[in-house]
Structure formats: C-alpha cells, structure tokens
Design an enzyme around this catalytic site. Structure first.
Site, PDB file in Angstrom:
ATOM      1  N   PRO A  50       0.817  -1.219   0.000  1.00 58.00           N
ATOM      2  CA  PRO A  50       0.000   0.000   0.000  1.00 58.00           C
ATOM      3  C   PRO A  50       0.848   1.265   0.000  1.00 58.00           C
ATOM      4  CG  PRO A  50      -0.979  -1.611   1.434  1.00 58.00           C
ATOM      5  CD  PRO A  50       0.320  -2.208   0.967  1.00 58.00           C
ATOM      6  N   CYS A  51       0.508   2.168  -0.920  1.00 58.26           N
ATOM      7  CA  CYS A  51       1.369   3.321  -1.152  1.00 58.26           C
ATOM      8  C   CYS A  51       0.879   4.591  -0.480  1.00 58.26           C
ATOM      9  CB  CYS A  51       1.483   3.573  -2.657  1.00 58.26           C
ATOM     10  SG  CYS A  51      -0.103   3.929  -3.463  1.00 58.26           S
TER      11      CYS A  51
END
Length: 395
Positions: free
Chosen positions: A84-85
């Site tokens: 997850p960015c």
C-alpha cells in the site's frame, strides 16, 4: 510432445490484479495472489479464475499458504507486489514512516525470504524516495541484498509503454540468478520523438468510442456504441462482447454549473469566482493546476487516482459535461473491457486507481522473462560437458 512449462508468479497486495493481469498476458502462470480488501478479492477471483486468491491481512499468512494446492511446488520464478502506497503518496500530507501502512513493504520482504523466488518485483509511488531521507528505499536494497539478490530500481513512466496516462512509479527488480537486471524497453514516444516508435496513446484514442452519457446515466452492463476507431480501442475491446462499469457519477447542482464554464484545456481558473469553492477563492492562480480540469482530446490523462473527483484533478470528460466513468478510468489505466470491477462505485474507482496499469505490468513481465531465459540458457551451457582435448603425437 512436450509442452513448455509456464513461468510461475505470486502477487502480493494485488488489489484488483493489474500486475497479475499484465504478468499473465506476458505468459506467466499467476498461481496465487493476496489482498486484504474483500471486494478487491472478489474482483480478483472473477478476472483471474486460474489464480488462488488468499483474502485477508498479509500478516495472517505464511509462505506455505501461498504454495498449498498449487502445481508450482516450492519453485516460484517471480514474486510481484505493490505494498500500500498511501503512506508514501504526495497526496497524503501526513505521510511518513510513522504511518502503519509504511511498514508493509517489510511483509513483502518476509515473503521474499520465505518463498525465495528467482526474481522479485516491487512497485510503489515515487514519494517513497523522499520519506525518512530515503530510508525505506535503502532498507529495501539492504534487506534484499542480505537475502542474496542483486537489486536495482528505476522510476518508470506508464505512457512510455502504451498507457494513455501520465503516471510515474518506482519499480524495484531483484534477481538471485544473475548480476544483471533487464528493464522494459520504451515502446511509445512523445510526438517530437515519433520516428523512434509509436506515439503516446491519447485520451481520445482511449475513450472516444464509449457511449455518450448524461450525469448519473448508464448501466453496469450495456452494449457497445459504434465501432472501435483506434488500435488502442481495438485492443481494449478484445475478448469482450459487452461493456461493464460505464455509469456517469452523480454531480451536485453547483458542480454542474461550474462545468459549463470549463473548456478543453481549462481548469478552476475558468470558473467565475462567485461559483468557486470557498477555499479556492483565495487560491493563487498558479496553484492546483489540475483541479476542475477538462483535458484536451490529444492530452495524456493525469494520474488516475482512487477517485476521479473534480477537486482532485483533470477528470472532466473532454466533450460531455460530466466526470469520468469507472470504465473510462479503466481504459486510461489500460484495463481491457472484459475486465469487470465489482462492488460499489466507490469500490470500483478505488480498485482502478490503486492498480498498476496492465500494459506497464506486461512490459515489466517481458523484461523478467528475458532474465529467466538468459539464466536458463547459461545453466544449460554450464551443464554441457567439455570435449576432451585432442593430443596429436609428433612422429
């Protein structure tokens, strides 16, 4: 007659499966994938029916869970994933290593250790390079190095691989079967570089064949409208007999009024001051360059985010007074029309925006295949016994 065995791949933090789809298109057997979002897992299962989907937080799984009931055994050619960015994104003004999501790349590294794939591919937003003075990037390199991988990273531009969108992503590739990383070769170019290859795919190349809609109009499943008018549209229509996810989002009355003032190439600056949101009435003319943007037909799309919201970027249709549909966003991400997104409208937009564009993924996968092929050829050469030397006697 023997058949070539497909190289194997596992996808972590897969979302709807942009990486999975691109790797499958390149010839990989994606044996297993994981995401924590139940709706994304449903989309994964629908569109990747040969892939075993493990749904739930990654912390609850071990390497053996991904190998169970697969034909791959313990021999995985490539592990891919995009932790997850949001913790690293420039759109998150509280971003940093203190965000619990920022440590999820360590879960990816845990699976590298457990699975020992020949090659690893990790994707993230470019903002990861500036967090903690590059601490996350250094840790990725150091940890993969300790595990025996030669690692390189580059920032790739999606538009250079046929995606009709400005999108920058950092990609790490690590190999334990050689000391050289192969990178995808650019195959699309800006107009002034056309002699070197195909030009960038534009917004209009991507979406001009889709049925016109009014605000809140459209159906989750509907027939096509006319024929494809570009090579890209033909590619997107391949394998599909109907159109999914093409519904125009609802807009408030005030936003409907604002749209009327925005021409192609225009933005919030074209809206009368009395119609602007309160916060934007005080904004500098140089700020928020993409907000309330209506792109030109021959533009690249701005980065597709998890909402195609007026306040977030240039997401107004070039000709119609509405924002983009999920299908239009998916086209701009290079998802083919046969790929259907499940869940609420918000779920669908989030899945599209979080994904790696499949055409970019396919280009990366083709480079990985080169590395696997080179290593295999070298292995064959090393196994060939050398011929005994001939000694000629001198009489």
């Amino acid at each position: 007659m023997s058949h070539a065995v497909q190289p194997t791949c596992i996808d972590l933090f897969a979302g709807a499966g942009g990486l999975s789809f691109g790797f499958a298109q390149a010839g990989f057997d994606v044996v297993a994938a994981n995401d924590f979002d139940p709706v994304a897992c449903e989309t994964l299962s629908l569109n990747h029916q040969g892939t075993r989907v493990l749904c739930g937080p990654i912390q609850g799984f071990s390497a053996s869970d991904f190998l169970r009931d697969t034909a791959a055994g313990t021999d995985i050619d490539c592990l891919v994933g995009g932790p997850p960015c949001q913790a690293f994104s420039v759109y998150n003004h509280q971003r940093g290593m203190h965000d619990s999501r920022s440590g999820l790349f360590r879960e990816y590294l845990r699976f590298v250790d457990g699975l020992r794939p020949k090659i690893v591919v990790m994707e993230n937003v470019t903002g990861i390079t500036s967090i903690a003075n590059g601490g996350a990037v250094r840790e990725i390199h150091e940890r993969l190095g300790e595990l025996g991988y030669h690692v390189e990273h580059r920032i790739l531009r999606a538009e250079e691989y046929g995606v009709p969108q400005e999108r920058r992503r950092i990609v790490f590739i690590g190999t334990r079967i050689g000391k050289q990383v192969a990178w995808p070769k650019q195959n699309h170019f800006a107009p002034d570089q056309i002699p070197f290859g195909q030009r960038f795919v534009t917004i209009w190349d991507a979406i001009s064949d889709l049925p016109p809609l009014e605000i809140s109009q459209g159906d989750e499943v509907q027939p096509y409208f006319g024929s494809a008018v570009s090579k890209y549209q033909q590619l997107m229509r391949s394998g599909s007999i109907e159109l999914y996810n093409h519904v125009a989002p609802f807009l408030s009355d005030i936003n409907r009024k604002r749209l009327k003032f925005i021409p192609q190439g225009g933005s919030w600056r074209d809206i009368p001051v009395d119609l602007l949101p309160t916060g934007m009435k005080r904004a500098k003319r140089s700020d928020h360059t993409k907000r309330y943007g209506r792109p030109r037909k021959d533009d690249l799309a701005c980065t597709i985010l998890t909402k195609c919201d007026l306040h977030w970027g240039a997401y107004i249709h070039p000709e119609q007074d509405r924002t983009l549909t999920v299908r239009e966003a998916a086209r701009l991400q290079s998802f083919p029309d046969a790929f259907r997104f499940l869940g609420s409208r918000g779920d669908q937009f989030r899945q599209v925006g979080n994904a790696v564009p499949p055409l970019l993924a396919q280009a990366i996968a083709s480079a990985v295949l080169e590395m696997l092929k080179l290593a295999k050829n070298k292995s064959r050469v090393s196994r060939v016994p050398s011929s005994p030397s001939r000694v000629t006697a001198i009489a």
